[in-house]
Design a protein around this motif. Structure first.
Motif, PDB file in Angstrom:
ATOM      1  N   SER A   9       0.826  -1.214   0.000  1.00  0.00           N
ATOM      2  CA  SER A   9       0.000   0.000   0.000  1.00  0.00           C
ATOM      3  C   SER A   9       0.854   1.256   0.000  1.00  0.00           C
ATOM      4  CB  SER A   9      -0.918  -0.003   1.223  1.00  0.00           C
ATOM      5  OG  SER A   9      -0.157  -0.014   2.430  1.00  0.00           O
ATOM      6  N   GLU A  10       2.077   1.206   0.567  1.00  0.00           N
ATOM      7  CA  GLU A  10       2.911   2.399   0.626  1.00  0.00           C
ATOM      8  C   GLU A  10       3.366   2.854  -0.763  1.00  0.00           C
ATOM      9  OE1 GLU A  10       6.636   1.950   2.461  1.00  0.00           O
ATOM     10  OE2 GLU A  10       7.117   0.031   1.506  1.00  0.00           O
ATOM     11  N   SER A  11       3.338   1.950  -1.743  1.00  0.00           N
ATOM     12  CA  SER A  11       3.746   2.312  -3.101  1.00  0.00           C
ATOM     13  C   SER A  11       2.561   2.680  -3.980  1.00  0.00           C
ATOM     14  CB  SER A  11       4.517   1.148  -3.743  1.00  0.00           C
ATOM     15  OG  SER A  11       3.702   0.001  -3.835  1.00  0.00           O
ATOM     16  N   LEU A  12       1.346   2.656  -3.427  1.00  0.00           N
ATOM     17  CA  LEU A  12       0.134   2.937  -4.205  1.00  0.00           C
ATOM     18  C   LEU A  12      -0.229   4.409  -4.019  1.00  0.00           C
ATOM     19  CD1 LEU A  12      -1.981   1.663  -6.033  1.00  0.00           C
ATOM     20  CD2 LEU A  12      -3.328   1.113  -4.015  1.00  0.00           C
ATOM     21  N   ASP A  13       0.334   5.246  -4.845  1.00  0.00           N
ATOM     22  CA  ASP A  13       0.081   6.684  -4.764  1.00  0.00           C
ATOM     23  C   ASP A  13      -1.162   7.026  -5.597  1.00  0.00           C
ATOM     24  OD1 ASP A  13       0.390   9.290  -4.064  1.00  0.00           O
ATOM     25  OD2 ASP A  13       1.959   9.738  -5.518  1.00  0.00           O
ATOM     26  N   TYR A  14      -2.312   6.579  -5.091  1.00  0.00           N
ATOM     27  CA  TYR A  14      -3.577   6.705  -5.816  1.00  0.00           C
ATOM     28  C   TYR A  14      -4.639   7.108  -4.803  1.00  0.00           C
ATOM     29  CZ  TYR A  14      -7.449   5.395  -8.922  1.00  0.00           C
ATOM     30  OH  TYR A  14      -8.576   5.414  -9.705  1.00  0.00           O
ATOM     31  N   PRO A  15      -5.504   8.074  -5.126  1.00  0.00           N
ATOM     32  CA  PRO A  15      -6.493   8.529  -4.139  1.00  0.00           C
ATOM     33  C   PRO A  15      -7.529   7.451  -3.828  1.00  0.00           C
ATOM     34  CG  PRO A  15      -6.895   9.563  -6.272  1.00  0.00           C
ATOM     35  CD  PRO A  15      -5.588   8.848  -6.388  1.00  0.00           C
ATOM     36  N   VAL A  16      -7.979   7.440  -2.588  1.00  0.00           N
ATOM     37  CA  VAL A  16      -9.014   6.498  -2.168  1.00  0.00           C
ATOM     38  C   VAL A  16     -10.317   6.864  -2.866  1.00  0.00           C
ATOM     39  CG1 VAL A  16     -10.309   5.606  -0.204  1.00  0.00           C
ATOM     40  CG2 VAL A  16      -7.885   6.147   0.046  1.00  0.00           C
ATOM     41  N   SER A  17     -10.937   5.881  -3.495  1.00  0.00           N
ATOM     42  CA  SER A  17     -12.181   6.114  -4.232  1.00  0.00           C
ATOM     43  C   SER A  17     -13.227   5.088  -3.806  1.00  0.00           C
ATOM     44  CB  SER A  17     -11.957   6.007  -5.747  1.00  0.00           C
ATOM     45  OG  SER A  17     -10.954   6.902  -6.161  1.00  0.00           O
ATOM     46  N   ILE A  18     -14.484   5.472  -3.952  1.00  0.00           N
ATOM     47  CA  ILE A  18     -15.594   4.578  -3.631  1.00  0.00           C
ATOM     48  C   ILE A  18     -16.755   4.913  -4.548  1.00  0.00           C
ATOM     49  CG2 ILE A  18     -16.255   6.135  -1.752  1.00  0.00           C
ATOM     50  CD1 ILE A  18     -17.582   3.752  -0.393  1.00  0.00           C
ATOM     51  N   ARG A  19     -17.395   3.881  -5.028  1.00  0.00           N
ATOM     52  CA  ARG A  19     -18.567   4.065  -5.887  1.00  0.00           C
ATOM     53  C   ARG A  19     -19.820   3.688  -5.103  1.00  0.00           C
ATOM     54  NH1 ARG A  19     -20.291   0.066 -10.685  1.00  0.00           N
ATOM     55  NH2 ARG A  19     -22.102   1.174 -11.493  1.00  0.00           N
ATOM     56  N   ILE A  20     -20.718   4.661  -4.924  1.00  0.00           N
ATOM     57  CA  ILE A  20     -21.994   4.414  -4.257  1.00  0.00           C
ATOM     58  C   ILE A  20     -22.969   3.904  -5.311  1.00  0.00           C
ATOM     59  CG2 ILE A  20     -23.807   5.392  -2.824  1.00  0.00           C
ATOM     60  CD1 ILE A  20     -21.065   5.450  -1.525  1.00  0.00           C
ATOM     61  N   ILE A  21     -23.406   2.665  -5.193  1.00  0.00           N
ATOM     62  CA  ILE A  21     -24.274   2.069  -6.225  1.00  0.00           C
ATOM     63  C   ILE A  21     -25.749   2.294  -5.876  1.00  0.00           C
ATOM     64  CG2 ILE A  21     -24.873  -0.029  -7.476  1.00  0.00           C
ATOM     65  CD1 ILE A  21     -22.066  -1.082  -6.863  1.00  0.00           C
ATOM     66  N   ASN A  22     -26.261   1.568  -4.893  1.00  0.00           N
ATOM     67  CA  ASN A  22     -27.681   1.727  -4.575  1.00  0.00           C
ATOM     68  C   ASN A  22     -27.953   1.233  -3.163  1.00  0.00           C
ATOM     69  OD1 ASN A  22     -27.357  -1.046  -5.155  1.00  0.00           O
ATOM     70  ND2 ASN A  22     -29.544  -1.255  -5.594  1.00  0.00           N
TER      71      ASN A  22
END
Length: 904
Positions: A9-22
């Motif tokens: 995880s320390e090498s994953l320079d990517y923003p936390v994302s979440i998809r709200i479905i239903n």
């Protein structure tokens, strides 16, 4: 075990994302009688419509504290179901997430009247908390079904009461409908595997399964609604009867469907581990203890009862090692007091100036003065030097030992020592270089050394310029851009002034500094680049103040442009997959193109490699591209003297180690000539123009490997006979040619032995047509060698045969030259040791492996501990004889020849 690939995880320079479905599920509507009793409930949106408008906020928590601000979904009007289908990006990256990170997801309803837990007009409809990492520390990914808790805002605490995934203890075995719930859970897991590609896709069968599952889910929702109504009625009856309900909330019949990003590999939590700081970062050692070798922190050993082995032997039992960072970096109180008492007697006494040693003490002092620069003085020796400091001012070799004996942290002692420095007799250059090393950080001592360097002419200064540029790292130069470096450092002020007044010095000084500015490795750090950037700026500022300085600055700029043009074509050739012939034609076409401004160079340009040579244009037809992995290019340039000057240009290789070795060989050649010993050395010029490119002078020669493959019997002699025949000379060869060969062999044998040059084979032993023998390719020095059982000195059979054999007069003369060269260089051993000490932090591969031992490895080859000259020469003779009679070097040469033939 099967191989398992994952990312940290320390090498994953990517923003936390979440998809709200239903939001799926339903609940019984609030009774009309309840609405009459509680009028504020009539205005809540979810009590007015089954598909009322809701919005969701998501926030990252860790350690029961919020890490980010909440992120909210956009407004959406619902008709048949509550479906958002929206991606939210949180202001935090996966690389910075702690292991206990959680997503606090709250569904908000709207009401014009304030109720309990409301935030303005927003009231919590339901909440849920999802851990980002599972029990195996893997990042959750893909679709997730989250249990939600009605009328509660999500709490992101570590012991959350709104968990999205229920533990096993929460399952209600034996309750009707459990079989249906278990079946749905099983189907959800299979659907997730299907999404991740773990189950093969069959379109017609997938459609049947999806439709069947959808009908089953609708039936389950109706039954769960009826069950919820019964549970609600039961809870109401229990509350009326005074029964104590559980304090923890129960999940509702609603389920929130979300989706997390999918990655090609599992992402496992890994926190950034900072290395243990070195001892010297806790407390800088005093100058009186500057030669103490600071040990790194030891490995952590487990104590008793902590997974320890019940064994008294070793460190796994009852013995615990405790690490004290102040050890060897702080004055011993007892020794400190002893020093003050002893030196207090000889601090300001009038008799000290007239104090002279007796015969016994004088002998002891002479032994101390003969110590090498790497020798550590004992406290008793330091006290003895301090006692007779006034007497020693007449001994130029005593200054460095006096500087080591002073406690420069003691202001009174430091002030008196600085006054004595002004009375000292002139010292040699090797001692001045020692005072500029990392051991001495007192500005008065370093300024005294710089004053000695002012007496050296430009030619002598050029021999040590590479090390003096490295010595700038030990000056107190601030990396901040506040003021000029010349105000911080007497050495920087001296070098800039001398380089600005001499074009040759300025040429090399500029390129040495540019390479340091280009070094972006972790070993150097950003401060190093900032310091050398300030030095380069101050040099240019000083340069334009000198007569003709603008022209010199323009010349240096033109040299940089010339280097960039050659770098461009060299990089393209190295990366291309063409044949050698096509590469060569491509380079020739590039050089002959007038747009590249190499055909005619006007005004003439001084070569960065050798400023005494001015080039006026390129000779494209002489271009050669070599077959090695980096494909160096040989390019010839026409000079103002009407000659051709061939150079090798190489990219993708750090030439600083080769540059250092050639500089030391040139220095040793100068030292030998001062002893009236000309060994016909030919140190070709090398200049690193960056950390990955450089220039090298091309010397017309042939490798002993090539000579051996061309000539059968006594190949080296046959090669020299072909180029220098003389029927009247020894062995049918011109006497001058044979003499040059014998002398140059002796010089390079001794020098490569002292420097510990490794990986010696017939391909990097070169012979010029006029008899000059020399070495090339210094990728291994200081005793390192990729081949096992490598000889300490490379003396091949081909070299000895050319001299007439080991019993010939010429071989005996060869050994005499070796003895004379070794003896002369041992006299200047301190100078060479100091040069290697100054290169300790130069980021040169074979030095940075053990920076503190580089000078010691050279010292071992000098055998300075052998006081008698004959003992050292007998040791050298044994090395030569052992190498001459050894079988391993012959086998290594044959194996190398076979490998090269196989590659060709």
């Amino acid at each position: 075990m099967e191989p398992f690939s994952f990312a940290s995880s320390e090498s994953l320079d990517y923003p936390v994302s979440i998809r709200i479905i239903n939001l799926e599920g339903a609940e019984a509507p609030v009774k009309f009688s309840t609405l009459l009793d509680n009028p504020e409930l009539r205005h809540i949106g979810s009590n007015q419509s089954v598909h009322s408008d809701l919005y969701i906020t998501v926030q990252v928590w860790a350690g029961s504290k919020a890490l980010t601000v909440p992120v909210q979904t956009a407004y959406k009007s619902f008709r048949t179901e509550r479906r958002w289908n929206e991606w939210l990006t949180l202001p935090v990256t996966y690389s910075t997430l702690p292991q206990n990170s959680r997503l606090a997801i709250t569904i908000w309803d709207l009401s014009p009247t304030a109720t309990e837990g409301a935030q303005g007009h927003a009231i919590p409809f339901a909440g849920t908390t999802l851990a980002l990492f599972d029990k195996d520390n893997q990042l959750h990914k893909g679709h997730q079904k989250c249990h939600v808790y009605r009328h509660r805002q999500a709490d992101g605490n570590d012991d959350s009461i709104t968990p999205a995934i229920l533990p096993m203890s929460k399952t209600k075995k034996g309750v009707p409908g459990d079989v249906e719930v278990d079946e749905q859970d099983r189907m959800e897991k299979l659907f997730k595997k299907h999404e991740m590609g773990e189950i093969p896709r069959v379109d017609w069968l997938d459609q049947l399964v999806f439709r069947g599952y959808e009908k089953r889910r609708q039936q389950s929702a109706k039954s769960s609604l009826r069950m919820a109504q019964r549970q609600k009625a039961a809870q109401t009856d229990a509350s009326k009867g005074g029964e104590d309900a559980s304090s923890l909330p129960e999940p509702s019949s609603f389920m929130l469907n979300i989706e997390l990003p999918r990655f090609d590999f599992p992402v496992v939590f890994a926190d950034h581990e900072y290395p243990p700081p070195p001892v010297s970062s806790y407390l800088q050692p005093s100058s009186s203890q500057s030669n103490i070798v600071l040990k790194p922190p030891p490995e952590v050993q487990l104590g008793p009862g902590i997974d320890a082995v019940d064994d008294d032997e070793g460190y796994g039992g009852r013995l615990i090692r405790v690490y004290d960072p102040e050890v060897a970096a702080k004055d011993n109180p007892a020794e400190n007091k002893h020093r003050r008492l002893v030196r207090g007697q000889h601090r300001n006494g009038i008799l000290d100036k007239d104090l002279k040693p007796n015969a016994k003490v004088r002998d002891e002092l002479n032994v101390i003065m003969a110590y090498s620069p790497t020798h550590t003085l004992s406290p008793e020796e330091k006290d003895l030097i301090w006692k007779f400091r006034h007497h020693l001012t007449r001994n130029k070799k005593a200054l460095t030992k006096f500087a080591k004996s002073v406690n420069w942290q003691d202001q009174s002692e430091s002030r008196q020592a600085a006054q004595i420095l002004g009375k000292w007799t002139d010292i040699d250059v090797d001692d001045a270089l020692e005072l500029l090393g990392p051991t001495f950080d007192n500005s008065a001592v370093r300024a005294f050394a710089v004053d000695r360097l002012r007496k050296a002419d430009d030619q002598e200064l050029l021999l040590y310029l590479l090390q003096l540029v490295q010595a700038l790292k030990y000056e107190h130069i601030s990396p901040q851009s506040g003021h000029e470096v010349t105000q911080d450092s007497s050495l920087a002020r001296f070098l800039i002034a001398r380089a600005a007044n001499s074009f040759t010095l300025g040429n090399y000084f500029w390129w040495y500094v540019m390479v340091e500015c280009d070094d972006k490795s972790q070993d150097q750090g950003p401060d190093n680049q900032a310091i050398y950037g300030k030095i380069a700026y101050d040099f240019m500022t000083e340069l334009v103040k000198q007569p003709g300085g603008e022209e010199t600055r323009t010349t240096l700029k033109r040299q940089a442009e010339w280097i960039s043009i050659l770098s461009k074509i060299s990089g393209e050739i190295k990366e291309s997959n063409e044949s050698i012939a096509k590469r060569t034609e491509r380079v020739k076409h590039f050089l002959a193109d007038p747009r590249n401004e190499l055909v005619t160079i006007d005004p003439p340009l001084p070569l960065p490699l050798d400023p005494s040579v001015e080039i006026i244009g390129v000779v494209p037809e002489d271009t050669v591209v070599f077959k090695s992995s980096l494909h160096p290019i040989k390019v010839s340039f026409k000079t103002t003297a009407g000659r051709k000057y061939p150079i090798l240009f190489k990219t993708g290789d750090d030439l600083r180690q080769d540059q250092l070795v050639i500089q030391i060989i040139a220095l040793m050649d100068d030292l030998l000539r001062k002893e009236n010993l000309d060994l016909k050395l030919s140190p070709y010029k090398i200049l690193a123009t960056s950390t990955s490119a450089g220039l090298s002078q091309f010397v017309h020669s042939m490798s002993l490997q090539g000579i051996t493959s061309k000539y059968r019997n006594n190949p080296a002699l046959a090669y020299l006979k072909q180029n220098n025949p003389d029927s009247q000379g020894p062995m049918g060869l011109r006497k001058e040619t044979l003499d040059t060969f014998v002398k140059s062999c002796a010089g390079y044998c001794v020098i490569t032995y002292i420097l510990g040059v490794g990986d010696r084979h017939l391909d990097n032993l070169l012979l010029a047509p006029d008899g000059h023998f020399f070495h090339a390719d210094f990728g291994y020095i200081l005793g390192r060698d990729p081949k096992p059982f490598a000889p300490a000195m490379k003396l091949s059979k081909e070299m000895v045969d050319c001299m007439g054999g080991s019993n010939s007069e010429h071989y005996r003369q060869f050994k005499q030259y070796c003895f004379m060269a070794y003896s002369a260089l041992r006299k200047n051993g301190n100078l060479i040791l100091n040069l290697f000490t100054l290169m300790a932090n130069a980021n040169i591969p074979d030095i940075k492996l053990e920076p503190d031992k580089a000078a010691l490895k050279v010292k071992e080859r000098f055998h300075l501990e052998l006081s008698e000259e004959d003992d050292a020469l007998r040791h050298l003779e044994r090395i030569m004889d052992d190498n001459l009679n050894a079988l391993v070097p012959v086998v290594i040469d044959k194996l190398h020849e076979l490998v090269q033939a196989f590659r060709a």
